[in-house]
Design a protein around this motif. Structure first.
Motif, PDB file in Angstrom:
ATOM      1  N   UNK A 114       0.774  -1.293   0.053  1.00  0.00           N
ATOM      2  CA  UNK A 114       0.058   0.184  -0.031  1.00  0.00           C
ATOM      3  C   UNK A 114       0.865   1.168  -0.027  1.00  0.00           C
ATOM      4  N   UNK A 115       0.506   2.347  -0.908  1.00  0.00           N
ATOM      5  CA  UNK A 115       1.216   3.474  -0.746  1.00  0.00           C
ATOM      6  C   UNK A 115      -0.011   4.498  -1.003  1.00  0.00           C
ATOM      7  N   UNK A 116       0.191   5.741  -0.050  1.00  0.00           N
ATOM      8  CA  UNK A 116      -0.857   6.682  -0.454  1.00  0.00           C
ATOM      9  C   UNK A 116      -0.199   8.012  -0.779  1.00  0.00           C
ATOM     10  N   UNK A 117      -0.416   8.337  -2.255  1.00  0.00           N
ATOM     11  CA  UNK A 117       0.081   9.399  -2.931  1.00  0.00           C
ATOM     12  C   UNK A 117      -0.653  10.512  -2.787  1.00  0.00           C
ATOM     13  N   UNK A 118      -0.032  11.652  -2.348  1.00  0.00           N
ATOM     14  CA  UNK A 118      -0.707  12.817  -2.250  1.00  0.00           C
ATOM     15  C   UNK A 118      -0.498  13.532  -3.674  1.00  0.00           C
ATOM     16  N   UNK A 124       2.688  15.480  -7.100  1.00  0.00           N
ATOM     17  CA  UNK A 124       2.087  14.088  -6.886  1.00  0.00           C
ATOM     18  C   UNK A 124       3.034  13.400  -6.586  1.00  0.00           C
ATOM     19  N   UNK A 125       2.875  12.882  -5.374  1.00  0.00           N
ATOM     20  CA  UNK A 125       3.808  11.819  -4.604  1.00  0.00           C
ATOM     21  C   UNK A 125       3.826  11.884  -3.010  1.00  0.00           C
ATOM     22  N   UNK A 126       4.724  12.109  -2.395  1.00  0.00           N
ATOM     23  CA  UNK A 126       4.774  11.896  -1.059  1.00  0.00           C
ATOM     24  C   UNK A 126       5.117  13.372  -0.292  1.00  0.00           C
ATOM     25  N   UNK A 179      -4.403   9.378  -4.267  1.00  0.00           N
ATOM     26  CA  UNK A 179      -4.472   7.962  -4.713  1.00  0.00           C
ATOM     27  C   UNK A 179      -3.854   7.135  -4.104  1.00  0.00           C
ATOM     28  N   UNK A 180      -4.832   6.094  -3.591  1.00  0.00           N
ATOM     29  CA  UNK A 180      -4.019   5.151  -2.705  1.00  0.00           C
ATOM     30  C   UNK A 180      -3.943   3.869  -3.746  1.00  0.00           C
ATOM     31  N   UNK A 227      -6.163  10.158   3.960  1.00  0.00           N
ATOM     32  CA  UNK A 227      -6.305   9.409   2.528  1.00  0.00           C
ATOM     33  C   UNK A 227      -7.617   8.577   2.319  1.00  0.00           C
ATOM     34  N   UNK A 228      -8.515   8.635   2.932  1.00  0.00           N
ATOM     35  CA  UNK A 228      -9.825   7.717   3.163  1.00  0.00           C
ATOM     36  C   UNK A 228     -10.918   9.059   3.046  1.00  0.00           C
TER      37      UNK A 228
END
Length: 417
Positions: A114-118, A124-126, A179-180, A227-228
């Motif tokens: 799992x990664x949660x991308x900003x 657009x990334x972390x 985007x997760x 991120x949800x």
């Protein structure tokens, strides 16, 4: 000011002593010669924010990630993996006041599921290390794997075609927020969850991710940077699946699952080795990660979890695997009759055990306690109390989070005779 990094602290930052002051420098290695330019004081420490490595240490290894040193996700990619394990062992040993070995992760890249991308005006990334408002633009994440490259490429194609606005965290404005990406490493199934503010998502959105098993659109209606959100719609499968050994688990966008599938196999196997007797209480049972694995091995399992949705997922997972484990909604501090269980398995959140539960364990005295923790500090505090009635039979660490200072710990405690 210049100095030599003497060693790393327990947060993975290099310690440099200059003019009778101790500076903590991120992304450095023992033996680096560093020029310190700017710093700030945080919790009585001097944290360096601007520096230059004048001469690199021989211990350094090349990081796999092109964004390392800017992204806030990994802190140790430049450190040999054997040294990372030694640092984690040192950290656990300090908090638990005993020598603790840390077992390696089977994989140190491509292991995260799992990664949660900003998705922000900053990139657009972390999140950029040390900030809550800025982001490092990325094309992929080597810690997650190749499929992250595919998803982010598709996302940028969608954005190029429809020009949706990106979130500005300072102003609480903009549509796209996160985007997760989640992946069943052993099952090969992929989930994409787009998290937005309120608004209209173009109906063509899922067409850009037609290779994904499951596509979700979630709406975060709050100012919180999370991120949800509320599920608005999904396409494809409602869940993706992951297999740990011989147990299959369903994964939903809003459910927690161990983020290192390869390490999680070792984790569930080790817990199964440590439990005693037949009747098991799986406290903080979540989606049934431990409980269902144990039930499949013939143990009688009752799981207790405060989150009703997690309990619902655990019951689905029990049905999927054909086991009779019982899961119910309940609070840790309200669990009764602990002594009627042969083993209680504890996997609390980072805050550790509720003080009332600790007192209850000491009073009711179940024979065996298996304690799983991702936070050595709270584990150490709970352990000091539990040692009034218990003794440690097994203490070990598992590296579930390569290239960070995070470490998972497992303790087996037996009631003193």
């Amino acid at each position: 000011m210049r100095g030599i990094v003497e060693k790393l602290d327990l947060d993975g930052m290099g310690i440099v002593k200059v003019e009778n002051r101790e500076f903590h420098v991120p992304f450095t290695a023992p033996g680096d010669e560093v020029e310190v330019k700017k710093w700030r004081r945080k919790k009585r420490r001097l944290i360096v924010t601007d520096f230059e490595v004048v001469e690199e240490s021989d211990i350094r290894v090349p990081p796999e990630c092109p964004y390392f040193g800017r992204c806030g996700g990994c802190a140790l990619q430049h450190i040999p993996y054997s040294e990372q394990l030694r640092l984690k062992s040192e950290k656990l040993s300090k908090y638990l006041d005993m020598e603790v070995e840390v077992l390696p992760s089977p994989r140190i890249y491509g292991h995260r599921n799992r990664i949660d991308v900003v998705l922000s005006t900053g990139g657009i990334g972390f999140r950029r290390r040390g900030t809550w408002w800025d982001a490092v633009d990325i094309e992929w994440c080597p810690v997650f794997g190749e499929s992250s490259k595919k998803v982010l490429k598709s996302l940028r194609e969608f954005m190029g075609d429809f020009k949706p606005s990106l979130y500005n965290i300072r102003e609480n404005s903009g549509f796209l927020r996160y985007i997760v990406i989640r992946e069943g490493k052993f099952m090969g199934e992929l989930m994409v969850n787009l998290v937005t503010s309120e608004g209209q998502l173009p109906e063509e959105f899922p067409d850009y991710f037609d290779y994904a098993t499951s596509i979700y659109w979630s709406v975060n209606r709050t100012k919180s940077d999370v991120s949800y959100g509320d599920i608005e719609r999904f396409w494809g499968s409602e869940f993706i699946r992951e297999r740990l050994d011989d147990v299959v688990y369903l994964i939903h966008p809003n459910s927690f699952f161990q983020t290192n599938s390869y390490g999680a196999v070792n984790l569930v196997k080790k817990v199964a080795e440590l439990v005693e007797g037949e009747r098991i209480l799986d406290l903080y049972s979540g989606v049934g990660t431990f409980g269902i694995y144990l039930a499949k091995r013939g143990f009688s399992v009752e799981g207790v979890e405060i989150n009703p949705f997690a309990v619902e997922m655990a019951r689905k997972n029990a049905d999927l695997n054909g086991v009779d484990a019982v899961f119910r909604v309940g609070e840790d501090r309200d669990v009764e009759n602990l002594a009627t269980y042969d083993t209680i398995v504890l996997d609390p959140p980072r805050a550790g055990l509720h003080p009332k539960l600790v007192r209850k364990i000491l009073k009711e005295q179940p024979k065996t306690v298996v304690y799983v923790s991702c936070n050595p500090a709270t584990l150490g505090g709970n352990l000091k109390k539990l040692l009034e009635k218990y003794e440690v039979e097994t203490a070990l660490g598992l590296d579930m989070f390569p290239h960070t200072l995070h470490v998972e710990a497992i303790l087996k405690l037996n009631l003193k005779v």
